[in-house]
Structure formats: C-alpha cells, structure tokens
Design an enzyme around this catalytic site. Structure first.
Site, PDB file in Angstrom:
ATOM      1  N   ARG A 159       0.832  -1.084   0.013  1.00 13.47           N
ATOM      2  CA  ARG A 159      -0.092  -0.078  -0.153  1.00 13.47           C
ATOM      3  C   ARG A 159       0.736   1.243  -0.006  1.00 13.47           C
ATOM      4  NH1 ARG A 159      -2.311  -3.791  -1.287  1.00 13.47           N
ATOM      5  NH2 ARG A 159      -4.545  -4.428  -0.566  1.00 13.47           N
TER       6      ARG A 159
ATOM      7  N   SER B 240     -11.636   1.270   2.663  1.00 17.78           N
ATOM      8  CA  SER B 240     -10.811   0.725   3.782  1.00 17.78           C
ATOM      9  C   SER B 240     -10.159   1.979   4.648  1.00 17.78           C
ATOM     10  CB  SER B 240      -9.741  -0.268   3.237  1.00 17.78           C
ATOM     11  OG  SER B 240     -10.495  -1.558   2.663  1.00 17.78           O
TER      12      SER B 240
ATOM     13  N   GLU C 201      -5.032   4.039   6.234  1.00 18.81           N
ATOM     14  CA  GLU C 201      -4.995   3.834   4.793  1.00 18.81           C
ATOM     15  C   GLU C 201      -5.640   5.023   4.018  1.00 18.81           C
ATOM     16  OE1 GLU C 201      -6.495   0.645   1.483  1.00 18.81           O
ATOM     17  OE2 GLU C 201      -5.807  -0.180   3.413  1.00 18.81           O
TER      18      GLU C 201
END
Length: 314
Positions: free
Chosen positions: A175, A224, A294
């Site tokens: 990520r 998310s 995130e």
C-alpha cells in the site's frame, strides 16, 4: 476564522480552469470537507506542465482524484488543488498491455482489459479509485495489487518535468510507493496475460458479489480505513476492540465491515477523523497493535487560521 484568497492572482495563466474557494465536499466519497483555496482543472498534460513550471515554489499543491480513499478536513485545503479530468482518463489496449491515464477509473480499466481479453487486472474492479491513486499507494484487493501488473508510469515533478518510471523506480511496498509526494502521475502502463473473456467476466462477477456481500458499497464511505498490520486483518482487530457500530456525531463504524467508516448523513470530517482515532486508540489498548490510516487525510481543521472560505461549487 476564514480568509479571502488572493492566491489566484499569483498563478500562471492556464487553458484549463482556475476557481477560488471551490467546494470539495461533493466530489469526495465521504461527502464532507471544506473547499479548495484554488481549484485547477488542467486542459491537458501540456497545460499542467506549463502551470507547474510557472507556479511559485511556495504554493502548496494537492492532487485530487475521485476522492474515494480521502478525507478532506472541514477547513479545506490551502494552496492549489489539482483535479485531473477527461483529458487524463484515456484507456487503450495493445496486445497484453493496457495504458490508462491517471484519472481513468480502476473499474473502467478492468472492463477495458476484459474487452481486450487481457487477464490479471480484474482486481481493479474492486478498488473505487483512479489509476493515479492506485499507482501512488500501490492499491490492491482480492489477491493482487498494482505492483503485480505494473509496467511503467509517467509523472510530472514540481517543476513540470516529465519522468518515466519503471517498476524498480516506483519502490512499491504494501500500500505504498516511494515516489515523491509532490510528483503528479499522468498515466500508467499495465500488463496482463491473454485470457478468455468469459473467464475474466466470471472473476469480475465474483469480485462484485464479494464486495456487495461484505462491504457497505452504497454508503458514504472512504473505503478501507486502516492498513492491515502484518499477520493481522484490520477489521478483526477493530471488531475485537468492540468498535463495530461505534459512532461519533454523524460518523459510524460500519456494522457490515468494521474497516469502513460511514457518514450516516450529517457527519463532519472532524467526526470521521475523531472516530478513526478513537478506534485506533481502542485497538491499541486491546491488542497492543497500532493501526495505520489507509485513508489519506488532508487539509486543515475548521478552527485553523488557514481555513478557506467557500465561494463556489467544484
């Protein structure tokens, strides 16, 4: 306290559009947040390059995609917010490769790959964002990520110089990419493998069904919220901390999927961020694990002296 912007007078002439005090709430998935001091919608890559080359070095620049994995704070975003439009949304295929502009929706890229019989990009259909954002954060879902299909990308630096990046140059990790925060992606080239279109469609159907079953896809959410810690799933940690359904103001932890925060209708950005920080604290207390956001949080709070006065719609 808000201030009237004179920033626009310092900016170079453009062929696109410059707008003072443009509201951003309607262009983010959470439907919250303050305005941009100045919003710039470039006409094309050349317009963006010229703007960057002429923009004063002290002016903050922020790139906004479709606002899916983003929380804009209630005081708005000082400086210039750059929103890439149709000129950056082209998608074309060639053999096993798909070229996509930075503003191309991940879903549309997956569908174009299906039409060309290119497999391996189906996971993109489950990511509610753009290719530029996917490259920036190595977006992933359903067993794959952008690094797995990445061939190259183009990006402009703060001075408007174009760079071509290969996979090694991206510095992909989970990520995350290692590209400088002030670089702006223009497009990316992705590579899959020849696959029967029926098999691709089957995988697309499976991903759509999984999303609808497990995620609040029709809610005002930012996707998310927290990165999965190594060896753990964020939603399980949030659930175990007793945060399912927890609320602050108009913000709530989804009952359907604990790693999603929801604007139930009247939330502020402050409500959502406070709720997220509350969840992080409770998870730390119960598991000893510190969750990392995130969702990208940008801008200033409503009580900041830098808060922006809204003047128009984006």
């Amino acid at each position: 306290m808000t201030r009237q912007s004179s920033l626009i007078d310092r900016l170079p002439a453009v062929r696109g559009r410059l707008t003072e005090g443009a509201s951003l709430a309607k262009v983010t998935w959470f439907r919250v947040g303050g305005p941009a001091e100045v919003l710039f919608k470039p006409a094309d890559v050349a317009d963006l390059q010229a703007f960057l080359a002429g923009c004063p070095a002290d002016v903050p620049l922020t790139v906004l995609g479709v606002g899916s994995n983003l929380l804009v704070r209630d005081g708005g975003i000082p400086g210039v917010v750059i929103r890439l439009g149709r000129a950056f949304a082209e998608i074309r295929t060639d053999g096993r490769k798909v070229f996509a502009g930075a503003a191309a929706l991940d879903l549309n890229v997956a569908l174009a790959a299906r039409a060309a019989g290119i497999g391996g990009l189906e996971f993109l259909s489950g990511i509610p964002g753009t290719i530029g954002g996917a490259a920036r954060m190595n977006a992933g879902a359903y067993g794959s990520d952008l690094a797995a299909v990445f061939a190259s990308a183009t990006a402009l630096d703060r001075q408007g110089v174009m760079h071509r990046l290969d996979k090694d140059g991206m510095g992909f990790t989970y990520r995350h990419s290692a590209i400088a925060e002030d670089w702006i992606f223009c497009g990316a080239e992705l590579e899959g493998q020849p696959t029967d279109a029926a098999l691709i469609q089957q995988r697309l159907n499976e991903i759509q069904a999984a999303r609808e079953e497990s995620q609040p896809v029709r809610a005002r959410t930012g996707g998310s919220t927290f990165v999965n810690p190594t060896g753990h799933k964020a939603w399980q940690l949030v659930d175990q901390a007793g945060c399912r359904g927890l609320s602050v103001g108009g913000a709530m932890v989804s009952e359907k999927h604990c790693n999603f925060l929801i604007n139930t209708g009247a939330a502020t950005a402050a409500d959502i961020e406070t709720l997220g920080e509350t969840v992080r604290r409770r998870v730390k207390e119960t598991s000893g694990i510190e969750l990392a956001w995130e969702i990208k949080r940008i801008g200033v709070t409503a009580d900041s002296p830098l808060a922006i006065a809204a003047k128009s719609e984006a």
